[in-house]
Design an enzyme around this catalytic site. Structure first.
Site, PDB file in Angstrom:
ATOM      1  N   LEU A 125       0.841  -1.194   0.000  1.00 41.05           N
ATOM      2  CA  LEU A 125       0.000   0.000   0.000  1.00 41.05           C
ATOM      3  C   LEU A 125       0.884   1.255   0.000  1.00 41.05           C
ATOM      4  O   LEU A 125       0.713   2.158  -0.807  1.00 41.05           O
ATOM      5  CB  LEU A 125      -0.919   0.000   1.233  1.00 41.05           C
ATOM      6  CG  LEU A 125      -1.797   1.230   1.443  1.00 41.05           C
ATOM      7  CD1 LEU A 125      -2.865   1.339   0.357  1.00 41.05           C
ATOM      8  CD2 LEU A 125      -2.483   1.185   2.817  1.00 41.05           C
ATOM      9  N   GLU A 127       3.573   4.127  -0.333  1.00 43.77           N
ATOM     10  CA  GLU A 127       4.440   4.660  -1.384  1.00 43.77           C
ATOM     11  C   GLU A 127       5.245   5.798  -0.772  1.00 43.77           C
ATOM     12  O   GLU A 127       4.881   6.287   0.311  1.00 43.77           O
ATOM     13  CB  GLU A 127       3.587   5.204  -2.542  1.00 43.77           C
ATOM     14  CG  GLU A 127       2.751   4.140  -3.222  1.00 43.77           C
ATOM     15  CD  GLU A 127       1.939   4.699  -4.390  1.00 43.77           C
ATOM     16  OE1 GLU A 127       2.063   5.906  -4.696  1.00 43.77           O
ATOM     17  OE2 GLU A 127       1.191   3.912  -4.993  1.00 43.77           O
ATOM     18  N   ARG A 243      -3.768  -4.413  12.462  1.00 46.68           N
ATOM     19  CA  ARG A 243      -3.442  -3.700  13.709  1.00 46.68           C
ATOM     20  C   ARG A 243      -3.597  -4.617  14.928  1.00 46.68           C
ATOM     21  O   ARG A 243      -2.935  -4.429  15.946  1.00 46.68           O
ATOM     22  CB  ARG A 243      -4.310  -2.431  13.815  1.00 46.68           C
ATOM     23  CG  ARG A 243      -3.834  -1.385  12.832  1.00 46.68           C
ATOM     24  CD  ARG A 243      -4.788  -0.262  12.556  1.00 46.68           C
ATOM     25  NE  ARG A 243      -4.236   0.569  11.470  1.00 46.68           N
ATOM     26  CZ  ARG A 243      -4.908   1.494  10.800  1.00 46.68           C
ATOM     27  NH1 ARG A 243      -6.167   1.728  11.082  1.00 46.68           N
ATOM     28  NH2 ARG A 243      -4.322   2.176   9.837  1.00 46.68           N
ATOM     29  N   GLN A 279      11.952  -0.530  46.681  1.00 47.45           N
ATOM     30  CA  GLN A 279      10.568  -0.186  46.335  1.00 47.45           C
ATOM     31  C   GLN A 279      10.482   0.534  44.983  1.00 47.45           C
ATOM     32  O   GLN A 279       9.513   0.349  44.228  1.00 47.45           O
ATOM     33  CB  GLN A 279       9.950   0.693  47.428  1.00 47.45           C
ATOM     34  CG  GLN A 279       8.446   0.779  47.287  1.00 47.45           C
ATOM     35  CD  GLN A 279       7.802   1.618  48.366  1.00 47.45           C
ATOM     36  OE1 GLN A 279       8.222   2.744  48.649  1.00 47.45           O
ATOM     37  NE2 GLN A 279       6.782   1.081  48.988  1.00 47.45           N
ATOM     38  N   GLY A 340      23.740  -0.474  33.011  1.00 49.87           N
ATOM     39  CA  GLY A 340      24.729  -0.417  31.930  1.00 49.87           C
ATOM     40  C   GLY A 340      24.716  -1.642  31.040  1.00 49.87           C
ATOM     41  O   GLY A 340      24.779  -1.526  29.804  1.00 49.87           O
ATOM     42  N   GLU A 363       1.714   0.097  10.068  1.00 51.85           N
ATOM     43  CA  GLU A 363       0.272  -0.204  10.009  1.00 51.85           C
ATOM     44  C   GLU A 363      -0.560   0.893  10.693  1.00 51.85           C
ATOM     45  O   GLU A 363      -1.575   0.632  11.329  1.00 51.85           O
ATOM     46  CB  GLU A 363      -0.018  -1.605  10.542  1.00 51.85           C
ATOM     47  CG  GLU A 363       0.674  -2.640   9.650  1.00 51.85           C
ATOM     48  CD  GLU A 363       0.190  -4.048   9.796  1.00 51.85           C
ATOM     49  OE1 GLU A 363      -1.007  -4.248  10.053  1.00 51.85           O
ATOM     50  OE2 GLU A 363       1.022  -4.952   9.641  1.00 51.85           O
ATOM     51  N   SER A 366       0.845   5.846  15.904  1.00 54.97           N
ATOM     52  CA  SER A 366      -0.030   6.054  17.074  1.00 54.97           C
ATOM     53  C   SER A 366      -0.992   7.208  16.802  1.00 54.97           C
ATOM     54  O   SER A 366      -2.158   7.172  17.223  1.00 54.97           O
ATOM     55  CB  SER A 366       0.810   6.367  18.318  1.00 54.97           C
ATOM     56  OG  SER A 366       1.477   5.201  18.743  1.00 54.97           O
TER      57      SER A 366
HETATM   58  N1  COS Z   1     -13.307  -0.055   7.132  1.00 57.52           N
HETATM   59  C1  COS Z   1     -14.101   0.174   6.059  1.00 57.52           C
HETATM   60  N2  COS Z   1     -14.130   1.356   5.425  1.00 57.52           N
HETATM   61  C2  COS Z   1     -13.344   2.338   5.879  1.00 57.52           C
HETATM   62  C3  COS Z   1     -12.500   2.169   6.988  1.00 57.52           C
HETATM   63  C4  COS Z   1     -12.516   0.911   7.626  1.00 57.52           C
HETATM   64  N3  COS Z   1     -11.746   0.668   8.680  1.00 57.52           N
HETATM   65  N4  COS Z   1     -11.831   3.304   7.207  1.00 57.52           N
HETATM   66  C5  COS Z   1     -12.247   4.173   6.286  1.00 57.52           C
HETATM   67  N5  COS Z   1     -13.150   3.583   5.482  1.00 57.52           N
HETATM   68  C6  COS Z   1     -13.886   4.200   4.373  1.00 57.52           C
HETATM   69  C7  COS Z   1     -14.812   5.266   4.933  1.00 57.52           C
HETATM   70  O1  COS Z   1     -16.061   4.721   5.300  1.00 57.52           O
HETATM   71  C8  COS Z   1     -14.931   6.215   3.773  1.00 57.52           C
HETATM   72  O2  COS Z   1     -15.852   5.708   2.823  1.00 57.52           O
HETATM   73  P1  COS Z   1     -17.014   6.661   2.261  1.00 57.52           P
HETATM   74  O3  COS Z   1     -16.294   7.769   1.573  1.00 57.52           O
HETATM   75  O4  COS Z   1     -17.767   5.747   1.344  1.00 57.52           O
HETATM   76  O5  COS Z   1     -17.787   7.143   3.451  1.00 57.52           O
HETATM   77  C9  COS Z   1     -13.546   6.155   3.138  1.00 57.52           C
HETATM   78  O6  COS Z   1     -12.983   4.903   3.529  1.00 57.52           O
HETATM   79  C10 COS Z   1     -12.659   7.291   3.558  1.00 57.52           C
HETATM   80  O7  COS Z   1     -12.595   7.302   4.966  1.00 57.52           O
HETATM   81  P2  COS Z   1     -11.893   8.483   5.755  1.00 57.52           P
HETATM   82  O8  COS Z   1     -12.458   9.789   5.283  1.00 57.52           O
HETATM   83  O9  COS Z   1     -11.912   8.187   7.193  1.00 57.52           O
HETATM   84  O10 COS Z   1     -10.421   8.355   5.167  1.00 57.52           O
HETATM   85  P3  COS Z   1      -9.192   9.314   5.288  1.00 57.52           P
HETATM   86  O11 COS Z   1      -8.628   9.533   3.949  1.00 57.52           O
HETATM   87  O12 COS Z   1      -9.509  10.497   6.134  1.00 57.52           O
HETATM   88  O13 COS Z   1      -8.134   8.366   6.039  1.00 57.52           O
HETATM   89  C11 COS Z   1      -6.883   7.487   7.863  1.00 57.52           C
HETATM   90  C12 COS Z   1      -8.162   8.172   7.348  1.00 57.52           C
HETATM   91  C13 COS Z   1      -5.748   8.483   8.147  1.00 57.52           C
HETATM   92  C14 COS Z   1      -7.331   6.853   9.156  1.00 57.52           C
HETATM   93  C15 COS Z   1      -6.378   6.420   6.862  1.00 57.52           C
HETATM   94  O14 COS Z   1      -5.892   7.006   5.683  1.00 57.52           O
HETATM   95  C16 COS Z   1      -5.306   5.555   7.457  1.00 57.52           C
HETATM   96  O15 COS Z   1      -5.587   4.607   8.182  1.00 57.52           O
HETATM   97  N6  COS Z   1      -4.031   5.871   7.153  1.00 57.52           N
HETATM   98  C17 COS Z   1      -2.912   5.095   7.631  1.00 57.52           C
HETATM   99  C18 COS Z   1      -2.584   4.061   6.648  1.00 57.52           C
HETATM  100  C19 COS Z   1      -1.637   3.096   7.224  1.00 57.52           C
HETATM  101  O16 COS Z   1      -1.904   2.439   8.211  1.00 57.52           O
HETATM  102  N7  COS Z   1      -0.482   2.994   6.561  1.00 57.52           N
HETATM  103  C20 COS Z   1       0.467   2.022   6.892  1.00 57.52           C
HETATM  104  C21 COS Z   1       0.571   1.159   5.694  1.00 57.52           C
HETATM  105  S1  COS Z   1       0.730  -0.512   5.943  1.00 57.52           S
HETATM  106  S2  COS Z   1       2.441  -0.754   6.815  1.00 57.52           S
END
Ligand code: COS
Length: 379
Positions: A125, A127, A243, A279, A340, A363, A366
């Site tokens: 995923l 990039e 997660r 303690q 140490g 993933e 925090s």
């Molecule tokens: N399950 C199902 N659908 C989900 C979802 C989930 N857990 N999380 C988001 N969606 C859907 C939402 O419902 C929304 O759909 P609709 O537009 O149809 O309503 C859409 O995805 C967008 O959701 P949202 O607006 O919350 O997305 P954002 O772009 O704001 O992203 C975060 C939110 C930051 C939480 C997300 O991009 C994320 O998790 N980023 C981190 C990615 C990550 O973990 N990277 C590490 C890579 S793997 S090592």
């Protein structure tokens, strides 16, 4: 509410613990030093059915539920977090999306070899410009006849150089933003697929973290996972499960560091008494043990919710957030208690501290977990 493990879960926990202590622990320091991917022990994990936990037997898995798989990641990570993440990335990120979103034909074609451990899986995923902002994908997939042609590059791919099946996300419709992302199952052998740079990391040193380069990579149309444009939702749901795996990895690291601190503090004498008689040390221990138990409850709860088919995004985020921050705090305190010598490679705690850091980052950092939790409670 029942806090007891089932008989089957106890047996799996015991089996993985014995394997981890007898076969993984003895090589953990060495592979941390050499950065050499532990091929022989991963093969043993396959033989023991660990790489197919939580996959039904009809698909070549060893059965078991989500909690059994979590127990396995925890037990491996207790002695070696590298082994924990190899399993977690393979199962949560590489196999589960095929089980959840794949067609019958895709499941039959890919899952048996992955669940038996004959092949490893990975997830592409991230990039260079799409980390936390996962929707900013630049990788594109263009349909040409019976194939999609994928171009782009992915970074920080766990199991990168050793996996044979990759879940790859790419834009099929740039104008549609996150609704234009599509998921594909890409085999290493497909034309145009290449493993790029191998990362040299602070911790989990023997896990394979690589760049993946897709240059006119030819992917048959039947390898699209789910529907066109549904890739972002697939990625997010897959990461919800991932997660829990990383929460379990963090929990295992924290448990290992706590046990190391207990053992050392009873052996180490200063001022004619074991340091555990102080303690100050006892209060550290009480706090560490309480946080490890709290992390365990959050991780196991998220696993049980996933198993029941309930929506568990918030609970998985809470589990990862708390377990990873606990892992960082407990490993740091364990090094402090060792003094140490804890800062040297004579004891495993410095490795645990380096390994713990990544659990607060990959993933979803925090901060991302807090975005997910807040988004859910304020919705
Ligand atoms: N399950 C199902 N659908 C989900 C979802 C989930 N857990 N999380 C988001 N969606 C859907 C939402 O419902 C929304 O759909 P609709 O537009 O149809 O309503 C859409 O995805 C967008 O959701 P949202 O607006 O919350 O997305 P954002 O772009 O704001 O992203 C975060 C939110 C930051 C939480 C997300 O991009 C994320 O998790 N980023 C981190 C990615 C990550 O973990 N990277 C590490 C890579 S793997 S090592």
């Amino acid at each position: 509410m029942n806090f007891n493990l089932t008989e089957e879960q106890v047996l799996i926990q015991k089996m993985v613990r014995e394997f981890a202590e007898n076969e993984v622990q003895p090589i953990a320091a060495e592979i941390d030093k050499t950065h050499k991917f532990p091929e022989a022990t991963v093969k043993r994990m396959a033989e023991l059915g660990i790489l197919g936990l939580s996959i039904p037997e009809e698909f070549g898995g060893s059965g078991g539920d989500t909690l059994s798989y979590v127990l396995a990641v925890e037990e491996l990570s207790r002695v070696c977090a590298t082994h924990g993440v190899i399993l977690s990335a393979h199962m949560s990120l590489g196999v589960h999306p095929i089980m959840k979103f794949g067609t019958d034909a895709q499941k039959k074609k890919y899952v048996p070899d992955l669940a038996s451990g004959k092949k490893l899986a990975a997830f592409c995923l991230t990039e260079p410009g799409a980390g936390t902002d996962a929707a900013s994908q630049l990788t594109v997939a263009e349909k040409k006849g019976d194939k999609y042609i994928i171009n782009g590059s992915k970074v920080f791919i766990t199991n990168g150089a050793y996996a044979e099946s990759f879940i790859v996300f790419a834009m099929t419709d740039k104008a549609a933003g996150l609704k234009g992302i599509t998921a594909f199952i890409v085999e290493k052998s497909f034309p145009g697929f290449k493993v790029g740079q191998v990362e040299d990391k602070l911790g989990i040193c023997a896990s394979s973290t690589t760049e993946i380069i897709l240059k006119d990579c030819e992917v048959p149309v039947e390898n699209m996972l789910g529907a066109e444009g549904k890739g972002f939702a697939i990625a997010m749901q897959t990461l919800d499960g991932g997660r829990i795996g990383i929460g379990a990895q963090a929990l295992g690291i924290a448990q290992g560091a706590l046990e190391a601190a207990i053992t050392y503090s009873k052996e180490r004498k200063q001022f004619k008494k074991p340091i555990s008689a102080n303690q100050g040390i006892q209060w550290y221990m009480a706090e560490m043990a309480t946080n490890v138990d709290a992390a365990r409850l959050l991780v196991y709860r998220a696993a049980c919710m996933k198993e029941e088919g309930a929506r568990f995004s918030k609970e998985a985020a809470m589990a990862k957030l708390f377990a990873s921050e606990t892992a960082m705090a407990v490993t740091t305190k364990s090094v402090q208690i060792h003094g140490g010598i804890g800062y040297t490679k004579s004891y495993p705690v410095e490795r645990m501290m380096r390994d713990a850091k990544i659990t607060e980052i990959y993933e979803g950092t925090s901060e991302v977990q807090k975005m997910v939790i807040a988004g859910n409670i304020l919705a």
